[in-house]
Design a protein around this motif. Structure first.
Motif, PDB file in Angstrom:
ATOM      1  N   ALA A 255       0.826  -1.211   0.000  1.00  0.00           N
ATOM      2  CA  ALA A 255       0.000   0.000   0.000  1.00  0.00           C
ATOM      3  C   ALA A 255       0.858   1.258   0.000  1.00  0.00           C
ATOM      4  O   ALA A 255       0.545   2.243  -0.679  1.00  0.00           O
ATOM      5  N   ILE A 256       1.959   1.248   0.753  1.00  0.00           N
ATOM      6  CA  ILE A 256       2.850   2.417   0.779  1.00  0.00           C
ATOM      7  C   ILE A 256       3.458   2.644  -0.596  1.00  0.00           C
ATOM      8  O   ILE A 256       3.493   3.775  -1.106  1.00  0.00           O
ATOM      9  N   LEU A 257       3.932   1.585  -1.214  1.00  0.00           N
ATOM     10  CA  LEU A 257       4.585   1.726  -2.511  1.00  0.00           C
ATOM     11  C   LEU A 257       3.611   2.175  -3.594  1.00  0.00           C
ATOM     12  O   LEU A 257       4.009   2.830  -4.564  1.00  0.00           O
ATOM     13  N   ARG A 258       2.334   1.820  -3.431  1.00  0.00           N
ATOM     14  CA  ARG A 258       1.319   2.228  -4.411  1.00  0.00           C
ATOM     15  C   ARG A 258       0.592   3.509  -4.001  1.00  0.00           C
ATOM     16  O   ARG A 258      -0.396   3.897  -4.616  1.00  0.00           O
ATOM     17  N   ARG A 259       1.063   4.140  -2.910  1.00  0.00           N
ATOM     18  CA  ARG A 259       0.523   5.421  -2.424  1.00  0.00           C
ATOM     19  C   ARG A 259      -0.969   5.309  -2.098  1.00  0.00           C
ATOM     20  O   ARG A 259      -1.774   6.145  -2.506  1.00  0.00           O
ATOM     21  N   ASP A 260      -1.312   4.293  -1.345  1.00  0.00           N
ATOM     22  CA  ASP A 260      -2.701   4.058  -0.944  1.00  0.00           C
ATOM     23  C   ASP A 260      -2.732   3.939   0.580  1.00  0.00           C
ATOM     24  O   ASP A 260      -2.478   2.867   1.137  1.00  0.00           O
ATOM     25  N   MET A 358       4.223   8.038   4.824  1.00  0.00           N
ATOM     26  CA  MET A 358       4.985   7.242   3.859  1.00  0.00           C
ATOM     27  C   MET A 358       4.164   6.969   2.603  1.00  0.00           C
ATOM     28  O   MET A 358       4.694   6.955   1.493  1.00  0.00           O
ATOM     29  N   ALA A 359       2.856   6.740   2.785  1.00  0.00           N
ATOM     30  CA  ALA A 359       2.006   6.407   1.641  1.00  0.00           C
ATOM     31  C   ALA A 359       1.641   7.618   0.798  1.00  0.00           C
ATOM     32  O   ALA A 359       1.140   7.458  -0.315  1.00  0.00           O
ATOM     33  N   THR A 360       1.850   8.809   1.305  1.00  0.00           N
ATOM     34  CA  THR A 360       1.490  10.020   0.560  1.00  0.00           C
ATOM     35  C   THR A 360       2.713  10.832   0.139  1.00  0.00           C
ATOM     36  O   THR A 360       2.566  11.928  -0.389  1.00  0.00           O
TER      37      THR A 360
END
Length: 544
Positions: A255-260, A358-360
């Motif tokens: 989710a972090i790597l996909r910005r979710d 981290m996700a944003t």
């Protein structure tokens, strides 16, 4: 017969059985074979890696009926007594409970007496760093020149707390953490002997939680067997030890790597619902982003030795989602968040906000683009072309003499970015020439300039040595030329540049040095938390 825990049941009885400390056991066996046995040994290293075990093995090897030998027989009276802990001539002392000087005085008295039945009287002091300063001082003389029949073996997890006077009198051996492959191999051997069916994933989780300690690994395995019986799966280990499901960790990183950020918050709720420890999850998150960075940089799953095969493949897949530079930034954020979680009274909320951050996080723009934007802003402010001047600059501008006013071109076009610098520098050189300093400024140039500083690059070392005593006068001349106070700095920077292709590395080094010393660059790095990784010349109006 009473039950014996695995850590005691599987304690090595031979040097060959010691796992992960071959550098120590080999040296000790060679010392015995060559009859070069020191009178004092110091074993230092993390917990549960075999320090006390090797100390007992050394005691058995020295007093064995067949020895001194590089491998104790384990059958003679001396060996069996050491194993049972009843040997009169092998004295084990707990440094934590015998810290006083009176305990060491008793030891100093007893070392004079010869061993009752063995070859050597051996003193094993565990956690020796707990002894008081007075106790160490009382031990020094005996430790340096003990009787021939006495050997000392010290064990400690905190060698830095020992006085150097003690360390220098011992032969020191540094024990290391036990690697994951060695831990797994021993756990598989134990489960096979104990008739326990354990999956590889379950043993991997136990070994990971042991953090390089064989004793911890055996104790955790004992605990899981009590919890789940003779068949162990990964879920059994997670339930017994309170370890978060690794799939949660991979969902969070995905989710972090996909910005979710939404799955991240749901994962934290799941962790809380099942009672998993937040700091432990943070530690796993930092470790996973380290693994992702390694995977992105090297694309080699064999470098992920701390992961089972299926997790290594999943990590390799996720590492392709972001650039290595972004993964390193995420690692730093996770590391800072872990520290904040550890100190906070609301660790769950801190973890949530760390994961959201981290996700944003957007991709980091190139530093050179940021510098261009900062330089453009400074130029607009300098010529009054846009925006409000920084605080304090308006009054400074009003107080400057007219000589420092912005210059304009004859055609009314905006001045070039370096117009003010050129104007002030020309006035400064002219004033220095009037003072008879022209020959020393030949070939000089401005290396760096700020509101209160002028860094001059001189052509020769002779010019630098001549002008350095004149810094006060140069500062006065610069103040008059630039219309404001200037602090002068001098260095040798020859202006001539070779025209051959070999000048490119020198040019790059010069640019790198200028970038590191630039206030604009330093400010950008402080604000953005970045670092200089590469410096390249850029074209501006057709000129480098």
């Amino acid at each position: 017969m009473s039950y014996q825990v695995l850590a005691r049941k599987w304690r090595p009885q031979r040097f060959d059985d010691v796992v992960g400390q071959e550098h120590v056991t080999t040296t000790l066996r060679n010392a015995i074979a060559q009859q070069r046995i020191a009178h004092a040994f110091l074993f230092s290293g993390p917990r549960g890696v075999g320090k006390t075990t090797v100390a007992r093995l050394l005691a058995k090897a020295l007093n064995c009926a067949e020895g001194p030998t590089g491998e104790p027989c384990g059958r003679c009276a001396s060996c069996t007594e050491v194993t049972a802990g009843s040997a009169l001539d092998v004295v084990e002392i707990d440094g934590a409970s015998n810290t006083g000087v009176e305990n060491i005085r008793d030891l100093n008295e007893n070392v004079r007496y010869r061993p009752a039945s063995s070859r050597f009287k051996i003193y094993i002091i565990d956690e020796v760093h707990m002894l008081s300063t007075a106790a160490f001082n009382a031990l020094l003389k005996t430790l340096e020149e003990p009787p021939d029949h006495v050997k000392f073996i010290f064990a400690t997890t905190e060698v830095h707390k020992l006085p150097q006077t003690v360390i220098s009198r011992c032969q020191r051996y540094e024990f290391k953490r036990i690697g994951m492959p060695d831990l797994l191999e021993r756990l598989k051997r134990i489960t096979a002997d104990e008739s326990v069916a354990a999956s590889d994933a379950a043993l991997f989780t136990i070994a990971r939680e042991a953090d390089g300690s064989m004793r911890d690994a055996q104790s955790l395995l004992d605990q899981v067997i009590v919890f789940a019986g003779k068949t162990l799966g990964e879920s059994d280990v997670q339930g017994a030890l309170g370890v978060a499901d690794r799939t949660i960790l991979h969902r969070v990183t995905e989710a972090i790597l996909r910005r979710d950020p939404a799955p991240c918050l749901r994962a934290v709720e799941e962790l809380t619902r099942y009672g998993y420890e937040v700091p432990r999850f943070c530690r796993d998150l930092v470790q996973q982003f380290r693994n992702l960075t390694v995977a992105a940089l090297f694309s080699d799953p064999t470098m992920l030795t701390d992961l089972p095969d299926h997790e290594a493949q999943e990590t390799m897949r996720q590492a392709k989602l972001r650039a290595p530079e972004d993964l390193q930034r995420l690692f730093r954020v996770a590391q800072v968040g872990t520290e904040e979680v550890r100190k906070s009274a609301l660790p769950k909320l801190v973890l949530e906000m760390t994961l959201v951050k981290m996700a944003t996080m957007p991709d980091a723009p190139p530093v050179e683009d940021l510098l261009l934007r900062l330089e453009a802003m400074e130029r607009r402010l300098a010529v009054g072309g846009g925006g409000e001047p920084p605080a304090g600059r308006e009054s400074d501008a009003r107080s400057r003499p007219s000589a420092a006013a912005p210059i304009t071109r004859a055609d009314g076009a905006p001045p070039s970015p370096r117009a003010e610098t050129v104007h002030g520098w020309s006035a400064f050189v002219a004033a220095a020439q009037a003072k008879g300093l022209r020959m020393f400024l030949l070939g000089s140039r401005v290396l760096e300039e700020s509101a209160d500083r002028l860094h001059i690059g001189l052509a020769t070392e002779l010019a630098e040595q001549t002008l350095r005593p004149q810094l006060g006068m140069l500062a006065e001349l610069a103040t008059a030329a630039y219309g404001g106070p200037r602090r002068i700095e001098l260095s040798v920077a020859r202006t001539a540049e070779p025209s051959s292709a070999t000048s490119a590395p020198a040019r790059t080094r010069e640019l790198a040095e200028r970038a590191r010393s630039s206030p604009t660059v330093r400010s950008a790095l402080e604000v953005l938390g970045g670092e200089i990784t590469d410096v390249r010349p850029r074209s501006r109006g057709g000129e480098p």
